[in-house]
Design a protein around this motif. Structure first.
Motif: not given
Length: 377
Positions: A46-47, A67-69, A87
């Motif tokens: 996720d990062t 992927v969120k971050h 980000d």
């Protein structure tokens, strides 16, 4: 950084020499020219800390969709945010930035994610070791790589051609930062190994150089063996002969467009004789029992200042497609899993989901009993 953060490390295929093969946190690369553990980790992450690379295949294969971050460090402003919305974007030298970050971040004491990733990577390494060290059966490329690893100098340079040899070299060459390896990373130009090896020997005359190519790629530039002979540039050329354009054939199989004709299949050639005709030493190997002896002989000739061609007659079987694994019961039937493991001698390979669950984690990608689950790209 990887150990301190308990964050598994991935690399692009062209940068394998930057890592020690034995580093436990190395997951390999992702995509098709990749390790199983590389794909497993990038799909579940996720990062991502994206350091100093371009990686166009990340968009082609879309394996960072979850992927969120996304934190990116690059000295080229045009690359910031190019492959994924950033980000945090740092315009900086990657090496200096990582050094500064190492001084700032606190070490992570324990991580279930790290533990699951290490188990997955070790499971993949055990599989690679098993097929590299086979002592019975027909000769495969993996045993040829095992012999190269045994007899290559610790600072050897590897010039790798395009095709299955690219895919297998990033899996089966046990490189360290003392090594150097080069291929054609962007345009995937077949026939690159021989001229690349000549160039390497010209710039680094005191270092051992291996060219590794499939027979389809080798045939495109094999007339330059005489160039290496003429200019006294000893290089060990290893030809993986399986009478096919294997990397292309594999893609045809995956897309159900393969036809058994002249498009991807061709006849056998005696590359040892072609080498001898150009003034080089030609050696042929057909069996696992003889591969160590032949590779030792090649190195001995190399030390005498000779250009060498090793014609390794390997099987036509494709390398295991880590981009299309059939291991998880949530993604494939029992019959499909059995057939897949039998074909690729992969009985011991375990789906990443199992290691995640052993550490008390749930897969973010593979949903049990969910018909819409998607893992393969």
């Amino acid at each position: 950084m990887s150990r301190k953060l308990k964050a598994p490390a991935l690399t692009t295929a062209k940068s394998y020499e930057a890592f020690d093969y034995d580093f436990e946190g190395l997951m390999g690369s992702a995509g098709r020219v990749a390790w199983k553990s590389g794909n497993d980790v990038i799909f579940e992450a996720d990062t991502v800390l994206f350091i100093g690379n371009n990686y166009p295949f990340s968009q082609v294969e879309n394996f960072m969709a979850g992927v969120k971050h996304f934190i990116q460090i690059d000295s080229n402003p045009a690359r910031l945010g190019r492959r994924h919305k950033a980000d945090v974007a740092m315009l900086a030298d990657a090496g200096l930035a990582v050094k500064a970050l190492l001084e700032k971040v606190e070490p992570v004491a324990e991580s279930a994610w790290w533990n699951a990733a290490l188990k997955d990577a070790q499971n993949w390494r055990d599989y690679m070791h098993k097929i590299e060290t086979k002592t019975e059966g027909p000769l495969e490329a993996y045993q040829v790589y095992n012999a190269i690893n045994k007899y290559a100098d610790e600072d050897a340079i590897f010039s790798i051609d395009v095709g299955d040899t690219t895919q297998m070299s990033i899996r089966h060459l046990h490189m360290t930062p003392k090594n150097m390896w080069r291929t054609s990373p962007l345009f995937a130009t077949m026939g690159i190994a021989i001229p690349g090896g000549i160039g390497a020997k010209n710039v680094f005359p005191d270092r051992q150089v291996f060219n590794i190519a499939g027979d389809g790629a080798f045939a495109m530039t094999d007339s330059d063996i005489v160039t290496a002979v003429r200019y006294n540039m000893p290089v060990i050329n290893v030809v993986m002969t399986n009478t096919q354009y294997g990397f292309i054939k594999d893609k045809y199989e995956d897309t159900n467009t393969y036809r058994n004709d002249e498009i991807v299949d061709f006849g056998d050639v005696d590359y040892a004789k072609i080498a001898e005709a150009q003034g080089a030493v030609g050696l042929t190997v057909n069996s696992i029992a003889d591969i160590d002896k032949v590779m030792q002989e090649a190195v001995d000739y190399y030390k005498q200042g000779r250009v060498v061609v090793v014609d390794a007659k390997i099987t036509k079987e494709r390398p295991i497609p880590v981009e299309g694994l059939k291991l998880d019961p949530a993604l494939a039937t029992e019959e499909e899993i059995k057939a897949f493991k039998e074909r690729f001698d992969a009985q011991e390979l375990v789906p990443f989901r199992k290691f995640l669950e052993e550490e008390g984690l749930k897969s973010q990608v593979v949903k049990v009993n969910d018909e819409d689950t998607k893992y393969n790209f």
